[in-house]
Design a protein around this motif. Structure first.
Motif, PDB file in Angstrom:
ATOM      1  N   VAL A  60     -11.720  -4.470   5.149  1.00  0.00           N
ATOM      2  CA  VAL A  60     -10.897  -5.313   4.276  1.00  0.00           C
ATOM      3  C   VAL A  60     -10.394  -6.538   5.041  1.00  0.00           C
ATOM      4  O   VAL A  60     -10.481  -7.674   4.568  1.00  0.00           O
ATOM      5  N   PRO A 102      -4.556  -6.158   4.887  1.00  0.00           N
ATOM      6  CA  PRO A 102      -4.998  -5.411   3.703  1.00  0.00           C
ATOM      7  C   PRO A 102      -3.873  -5.117   2.710  1.00  0.00           C
ATOM      8  O   PRO A 102      -4.145  -4.758   1.564  1.00  0.00           O
ATOM      9  N   MET A 135     -10.008  -0.324   6.717  1.00  0.00           N
ATOM     10  CA  MET A 135      -9.049  -1.427   6.758  1.00  0.00           C
ATOM     11  C   MET A 135      -9.597  -2.594   7.573  1.00  0.00           C
ATOM     12  O   MET A 135      -9.282  -3.757   7.302  1.00  0.00           O
ATOM     13  N   SER A 151      -7.155  -1.388  -0.993  1.00  0.00           N
ATOM     14  CA  SER A 151      -6.892  -0.827   0.329  1.00  0.00           C
ATOM     15  C   SER A 151      -6.422   0.623   0.269  1.00  0.00           C
ATOM     16  O   SER A 151      -6.841   1.453   1.083  1.00  0.00           O
ATOM     17  N   ARG A 192       0.837  -1.198   0.000  1.00  0.00           N
ATOM     18  CA  ARG A 192       0.000   0.000   0.000  1.00  0.00           C
ATOM     19  C   ARG A 192       0.873   1.249   0.000  1.00  0.00           C
ATOM     20  O   ARG A 192       2.077   1.195   0.253  1.00  0.00           O
TER      21      ARG A 192
END
Length: 367
Positions: free
Chosen positions: A136, A302, A133, A309, A15
């Motif tokens: 997720v 995530p 999050m 995400s 991410r």
């Protein structure tokens, strides 16, 4: 203000702290945004994507930290980043301090302003920056749990949804918060039988109202936990005490009462885990086995679906980043009590009592 977006360097964390769309909102307000080279690649965003919205690409993580008044990240700084953080620099990210005394001491020493996504709290008690999050992670807990129930990876060999003539698998969800409800929803969608436990009757009533009939609710106590672990194939830990360590609902002695190959997915691992035998794992080596029970303890679940995400995270963090950039942290926190609750450490002092309580500290500052 100058804002830095470093590349995440935690194991298998793909991410990034902000999408190009988020950067555009900052640059059009005349803020300067520095993005580390290739920071967004894991989430599907190129250097050019950021340059096209006005970001300045820097080659190294050191340059990003040195050039920025505020750092916007996803995960807590790791050891290689500790010395890069500067006094009075704003660091806005997930910290989960209560699970790491080493990180807490390092941030105290840095004299930075640490604002934790996970403790930004609305008046009604909801956690707007943790919610996406958690959504997720709750959904992924079932995906991962279903996979690790397969026999080649030491699971029980159970298909959660079953097939005609064969009963479905059974999923036990500890906690009816965001993680628990999303996990229950996914498990129910696969056709599994789901039991969800919580101590909050309002949450259980809500679950009972919105879930299908094969999702059943029970009050959470040790007796019920010990009863259900004997018959459930997948156990998901989704318990959260805001800013503090998670309670240990599954103890080591309970493992002997589970069937070999039962899978435990501890989504509370960021806060120390709600299962006594939990330890932090990575996407590279996600599971380990204790007493024939498969444990999954990935702390950045995530991160395995970074495109989804990163978009979900920027959607909720960006308004607060803009406030911090436009006003500075002091004025922004004075004007927004929700954001102010995210203050954890300020220039060498712990300002969030749950952190001090987690470590039994009385003196919460460093000189």
């Amino acid at each position: 203000m100058t804002i830095g977006i470093p590349k995440e360097i935690k194991n298998n964390e793909s991410r990034v702290g902000m999408t190009p769309a988020g950067v555009f909102e900052l640059t059009k307000r005349n803020h300067t945004v520095y993005v580390q080279k290739e920071a967004g690649e894991g989430s599907g965003f190129s250097n050019l994507d950021y340059e096209n919205v006005g970001a300045i690409i820097l080659d190294s993580i050191q340059q990003v930290y040195q050039s920025s008044d505020m750092i916007v990240k996803v995960k807590e700084p790791i050891a290689e980043e500790y010395d890069l953080i500067q006094p009075r620099q704003i660091v806005f990210t997930y910290f989960h301090f209560a699970s790491s005394e080493r990180l807490t001491l390092a941030m105290l020493k840095s004299k930075a302003i640490c604002i934790a996504y996970e403790t930004v709290e609305d008046e009604d008690g909801t956690l707007p920056l943790l919610t996406p999050m958690s959504e997720v992670a709750g959904r992924m807990a079932i995906q991962q749990g279903a996979k690790y129930l397969e026999k080649p990876i030491k699971g029980r060999g159970v298909l959660l949804g079953g097939v005609p003539g064969v009963p479905p698998g059974k999923v036990l969800v500890l906690g009816a918060g965001v993680v628990g409800i999303q996990a229950a929803k996914m498990a129910a969608g696969l056709g599994a039988h789901v039991t969800i436990l919580d101590v909050n009757m309002k949450r259980l009533r809500y679950v009972n109202d919105v879930m299908p009939s094969h999702v059943v609710t029970e009050f959470s106590n040790e007796f019920n936990v010990r009863k259900h672990i004997q018959t459930h194939d997948l156990i998901v830990g989704g318990v959260l005490i805001k800013g503090a360590k998670a309670p240990k609902l599954i103890t080591k002695d309970m493992l002997k009462n589970m069937r070999p190959g039962t899978v435990l997915v501890d989504v509370a691992v960021d806060q120390g885990g709600c299962m006594e035998t939990t330890k932090v794992t990575t996407h590279e080596n996600p599971t380990f086995i204790v007493d024939d029970i498969v444990h999954y303890g990935v702390a950045n679940m995530p991160g395995a679906v970074p495109y989804t995400s990163t978009l979900a995270l920027t959607n909720v963090t960006l308004p607060y980043v803009i406030k911090l950039a436009d006003k500075g942290w002091k004025q922004a926190c004075q004007d927004d009590k929700t954001l102010a609750r995210g203050l954890n450490i300020v220039e060498g002092e712990v300002v969030y009592k749950e952190i001090s309580e987690a470590f039994g500290w009385e003196n919460t500052s460093v000189n």
